[in-house]
Each structure stands twice: as structure tokens, then as C-alpha cells.
Design a protein around this motif. Structure first.
Motif, mmCIF file in Angstrom:
data_model
loop_
_atom_site.group_PDB
_atom_site.id
_atom_site.type_symbol
_atom_site.label_atom_id
_atom_site.label_comp_id
_atom_site.label_asym_id
_atom_site.label_seq_id
_atom_site.Cartn_x
_atom_site.Cartn_y
_atom_site.Cartn_z
ATOM 1 N N ARG A 25 0.860 -1.191 0.000
ATOM 2 C CA ARG A 25 0.000 0.000 0.000
ATOM 3 C C ARG A 25 0.891 1.234 0.000
ATOM 4 N NH1 ARG A 25 -3.198 -3.428 3.210
ATOM 5 N NH2 ARG A 25 -5.360 -3.500 2.561
ATOM 6 N N SER A 26 0.436 2.258 -0.693
ATOM 7 C CA SER A 26 1.132 3.544 -0.652
ATOM 8 C C SER A 26 0.585 4.334 0.543
ATOM 9 C CB SER A 26 0.892 4.308 -1.953
ATOM 10 O OG SER A 26 -0.464 4.719 -2.032
ATOM 11 N N VAL A 77 -1.103 -7.402 8.363
ATOM 12 C CA VAL A 77 0.299 -7.132 8.043
ATOM 13 C C VAL A 77 0.387 -6.794 6.562
ATOM 14 C CG1 VAL A 77 2.628 -8.113 7.941
ATOM 15 C CG2 VAL A 77 1.126 -8.661 9.865
ATOM 16 N N PHE A 78 1.030 -5.675 6.237
ATOM 17 C CA PHE A 78 1.178 -5.260 4.851
ATOM 18 C C PHE A 78 2.491 -4.504 4.688
ATOM 19 C CE2 PHE A 78 -0.869 -1.766 6.990
ATOM 20 C CZ PHE A 78 -0.366 -0.628 6.398
ATOM 21 N N VAL A 120 10.855 0.636 1.915
ATOM 22 C CA VAL A 120 9.685 -0.235 2.027
ATOM 23 C C VAL A 120 9.714 -0.803 3.433
ATOM 24 C CG1 VAL A 120 8.575 -2.351 1.233
ATOM 25 C CG2 VAL A 120 9.633 -0.834 -0.428
ATOM 26 N N GLY A 121 8.581 -0.760 4.105
ATOM 27 C CA GLY A 121 8.479 -1.312 5.454
ATOM 28 C C GLY A 121 7.384 -2.357 5.516
ATOM 29 N N THR A 122 7.588 -3.356 6.358
ATOM 30 C CA THR A 122 6.574 -4.383 6.606
ATOM 31 C C THR A 122 6.102 -4.216 8.041
ATOM 32 O OG1 THR A 122 7.709 -5.896 5.111
ATOM 33 C CG2 THR A 122 6.111 -6.867 6.623
ATOM 34 N N GLY A 123 4.803 -4.266 8.252
ATOM 35 C CA GLY A 123 4.257 -4.117 9.598
ATOM 36 C C GLY A 123 2.754 -3.938 9.550
ATOM 37 N N GLU A 177 6.711 -1.020 -6.819
ATOM 38 C CA GLU A 177 5.503 -0.508 -6.181
ATOM 39 C C GLU A 177 5.687 0.926 -5.700
ATOM 40 O OE1 GLU A 177 7.059 -3.369 -5.184
ATOM 41 O OE2 GLU A 177 5.595 -4.959 -4.829
ATOM 42 N N VAL A 178 6.891 1.231 -5.175
ATOM 43 C CA VAL A 178 7.167 2.579 -4.686
ATOM 44 C C VAL A 178 7.199 3.553 -5.859
ATOM 45 C CG1 VAL A 178 8.849 4.052 -3.505
ATOM 46 C CG2 VAL A 178 8.404 1.741 -2.663
ATOM 47 N N VAL A 179 7.880 3.165 -6.961
ATOM 48 C CA VAL A 179 7.932 4.022 -8.151
ATOM 49 C C VAL A 179 6.521 4.290 -8.660
ATOM 50 C CG1 VAL A 179 8.676 4.135 -10.567
ATOM 51 C CG2 VAL A 179 10.246 3.298 -8.827
#
Length: 149
Positions: free
Chosen positions: A41-42, A56-57, A106-109, A133-135
Motif C-alpha cells: 500500500r502507498s 500485516v502489509f 519499504v516497510g513491513t508491519g 511498487e514505490v515508483v
């Protein structure tokens, strides 16, 4: 004649047993993977439709300039932005060497009480790489710049 029908009946039983085994194994694989699949997700998507605290995403974007704060112990706070929205992040641990403001991450949590509580942080690992995904999220907000420009 009786032998032929017995073979046919046995063949049907084997096919039915194989189909049941396939369904069960597919279900078990899906059940085992459910925790390993993390949706991206952005920050704009997180603020528009906040996910449940137990979900968690992955979230990604740029580390907002001037937002990096080192707290007590190993706790770090910062904001991640895609140009349209920014989300506060808290992380306890060692950050990657290339982690800095205005860089991709990018973070996971999970998103709890308006803050993304990260269990893992990844930074882009050279001058030209940034996760797709970030781009895409940055392009959507109109803030992405090609490397070297």
C-alpha cells in the motif's frame, strides 16, 4: 463382465481420492501462505482506507525530509510519503546503512492507532534501484523523478 465393472469402480475411486487429495493439499498450501502474503500500500492508500490493526502489509515511499527522529534505545520515528499523503512510522531496530531522508524505503508491519508499526525496514540499495511498487505510487502522485535528473 463382473471383473470389468470392478476395475471401473476401482478407477473411479482412485480418481475421486486423487481429486480430494488435490483439494486438501491446495487448501493447506493456501492456509500456510496466508501470513506470508503481504499486500503493498502507498501512504495515500493507507490514509484513504486504513487497514485493520491486525493486518500485516508493506508500505513504501520516500522518507519525508525533516521527519527522522531517533528515540530512546533503538526506536526510530519518521514519516513515509508518496507526495500525496504521509504516514508516521515507528520502528525498533537497526536501520539499513542506505536509509536516509528523501530516499526510497519499504516497510513491513501493521497500521495501529494512526501509526505504521514496522517490523522490517528496507532501503533502496543503490542510486538507481527503487521497488516497482514505490515508483508506481510516486508516479501516481506526480513526484517521481527519473534517476540522474
Amino acid at each position: 463382465m463382473a471383473l470389468k465393472s470392478l476395475k471401473k469402480k476401482r478407477r473411479i475411486q482412485i480418481v475421486a481420492l486423487a481429486a480430494v487429495a488435490l483439494v486438501i493439499s491446495t487448501g493447506l498450501i493456501g492456509y500456510a501462505m496466508r501470513d506470508g502474503i503481504n499486500f503493498f500500500r502507498s501512504p495515500s492508500q493507507v490514509t484513504d482506507a486504513p487497514p485493520a490493526p491486525n493486518e500485516v502489509f508493506r508500505i513504501g515511499g520516500l522518507v519525508e525530509e525533516g521527519s527522522l527522529e531517533r528515540g530512546q534505545g533503538m526506536q526510530i520515528r519518521f514519516r513515509v510519503t508518496d507526495g500525496g499523503a504521509s504516514v508516521p512510522v515507528v520502528y525498533s531496530g537497526v536501520l539499513p546503512d542506505l536509509f536516509e531522508e528523501n530516499q526510497g524505503m519499504v516497510g513491513t508491519g501493521s497500521f495501529v492507532n494512526g501509526t505504521f508499526e514496522a517490523t522490517e525496514i528496507l532501503a533502496k540499495h543503490d542510486e538507481t534501484y527503487m521497488p516497482k511498487e514505490v515508483v508506481d505510487a510516486l508516479k501516481e502522485q506526480g513526484v517521481y523523478q527519473e534517476p540522474g535528473s
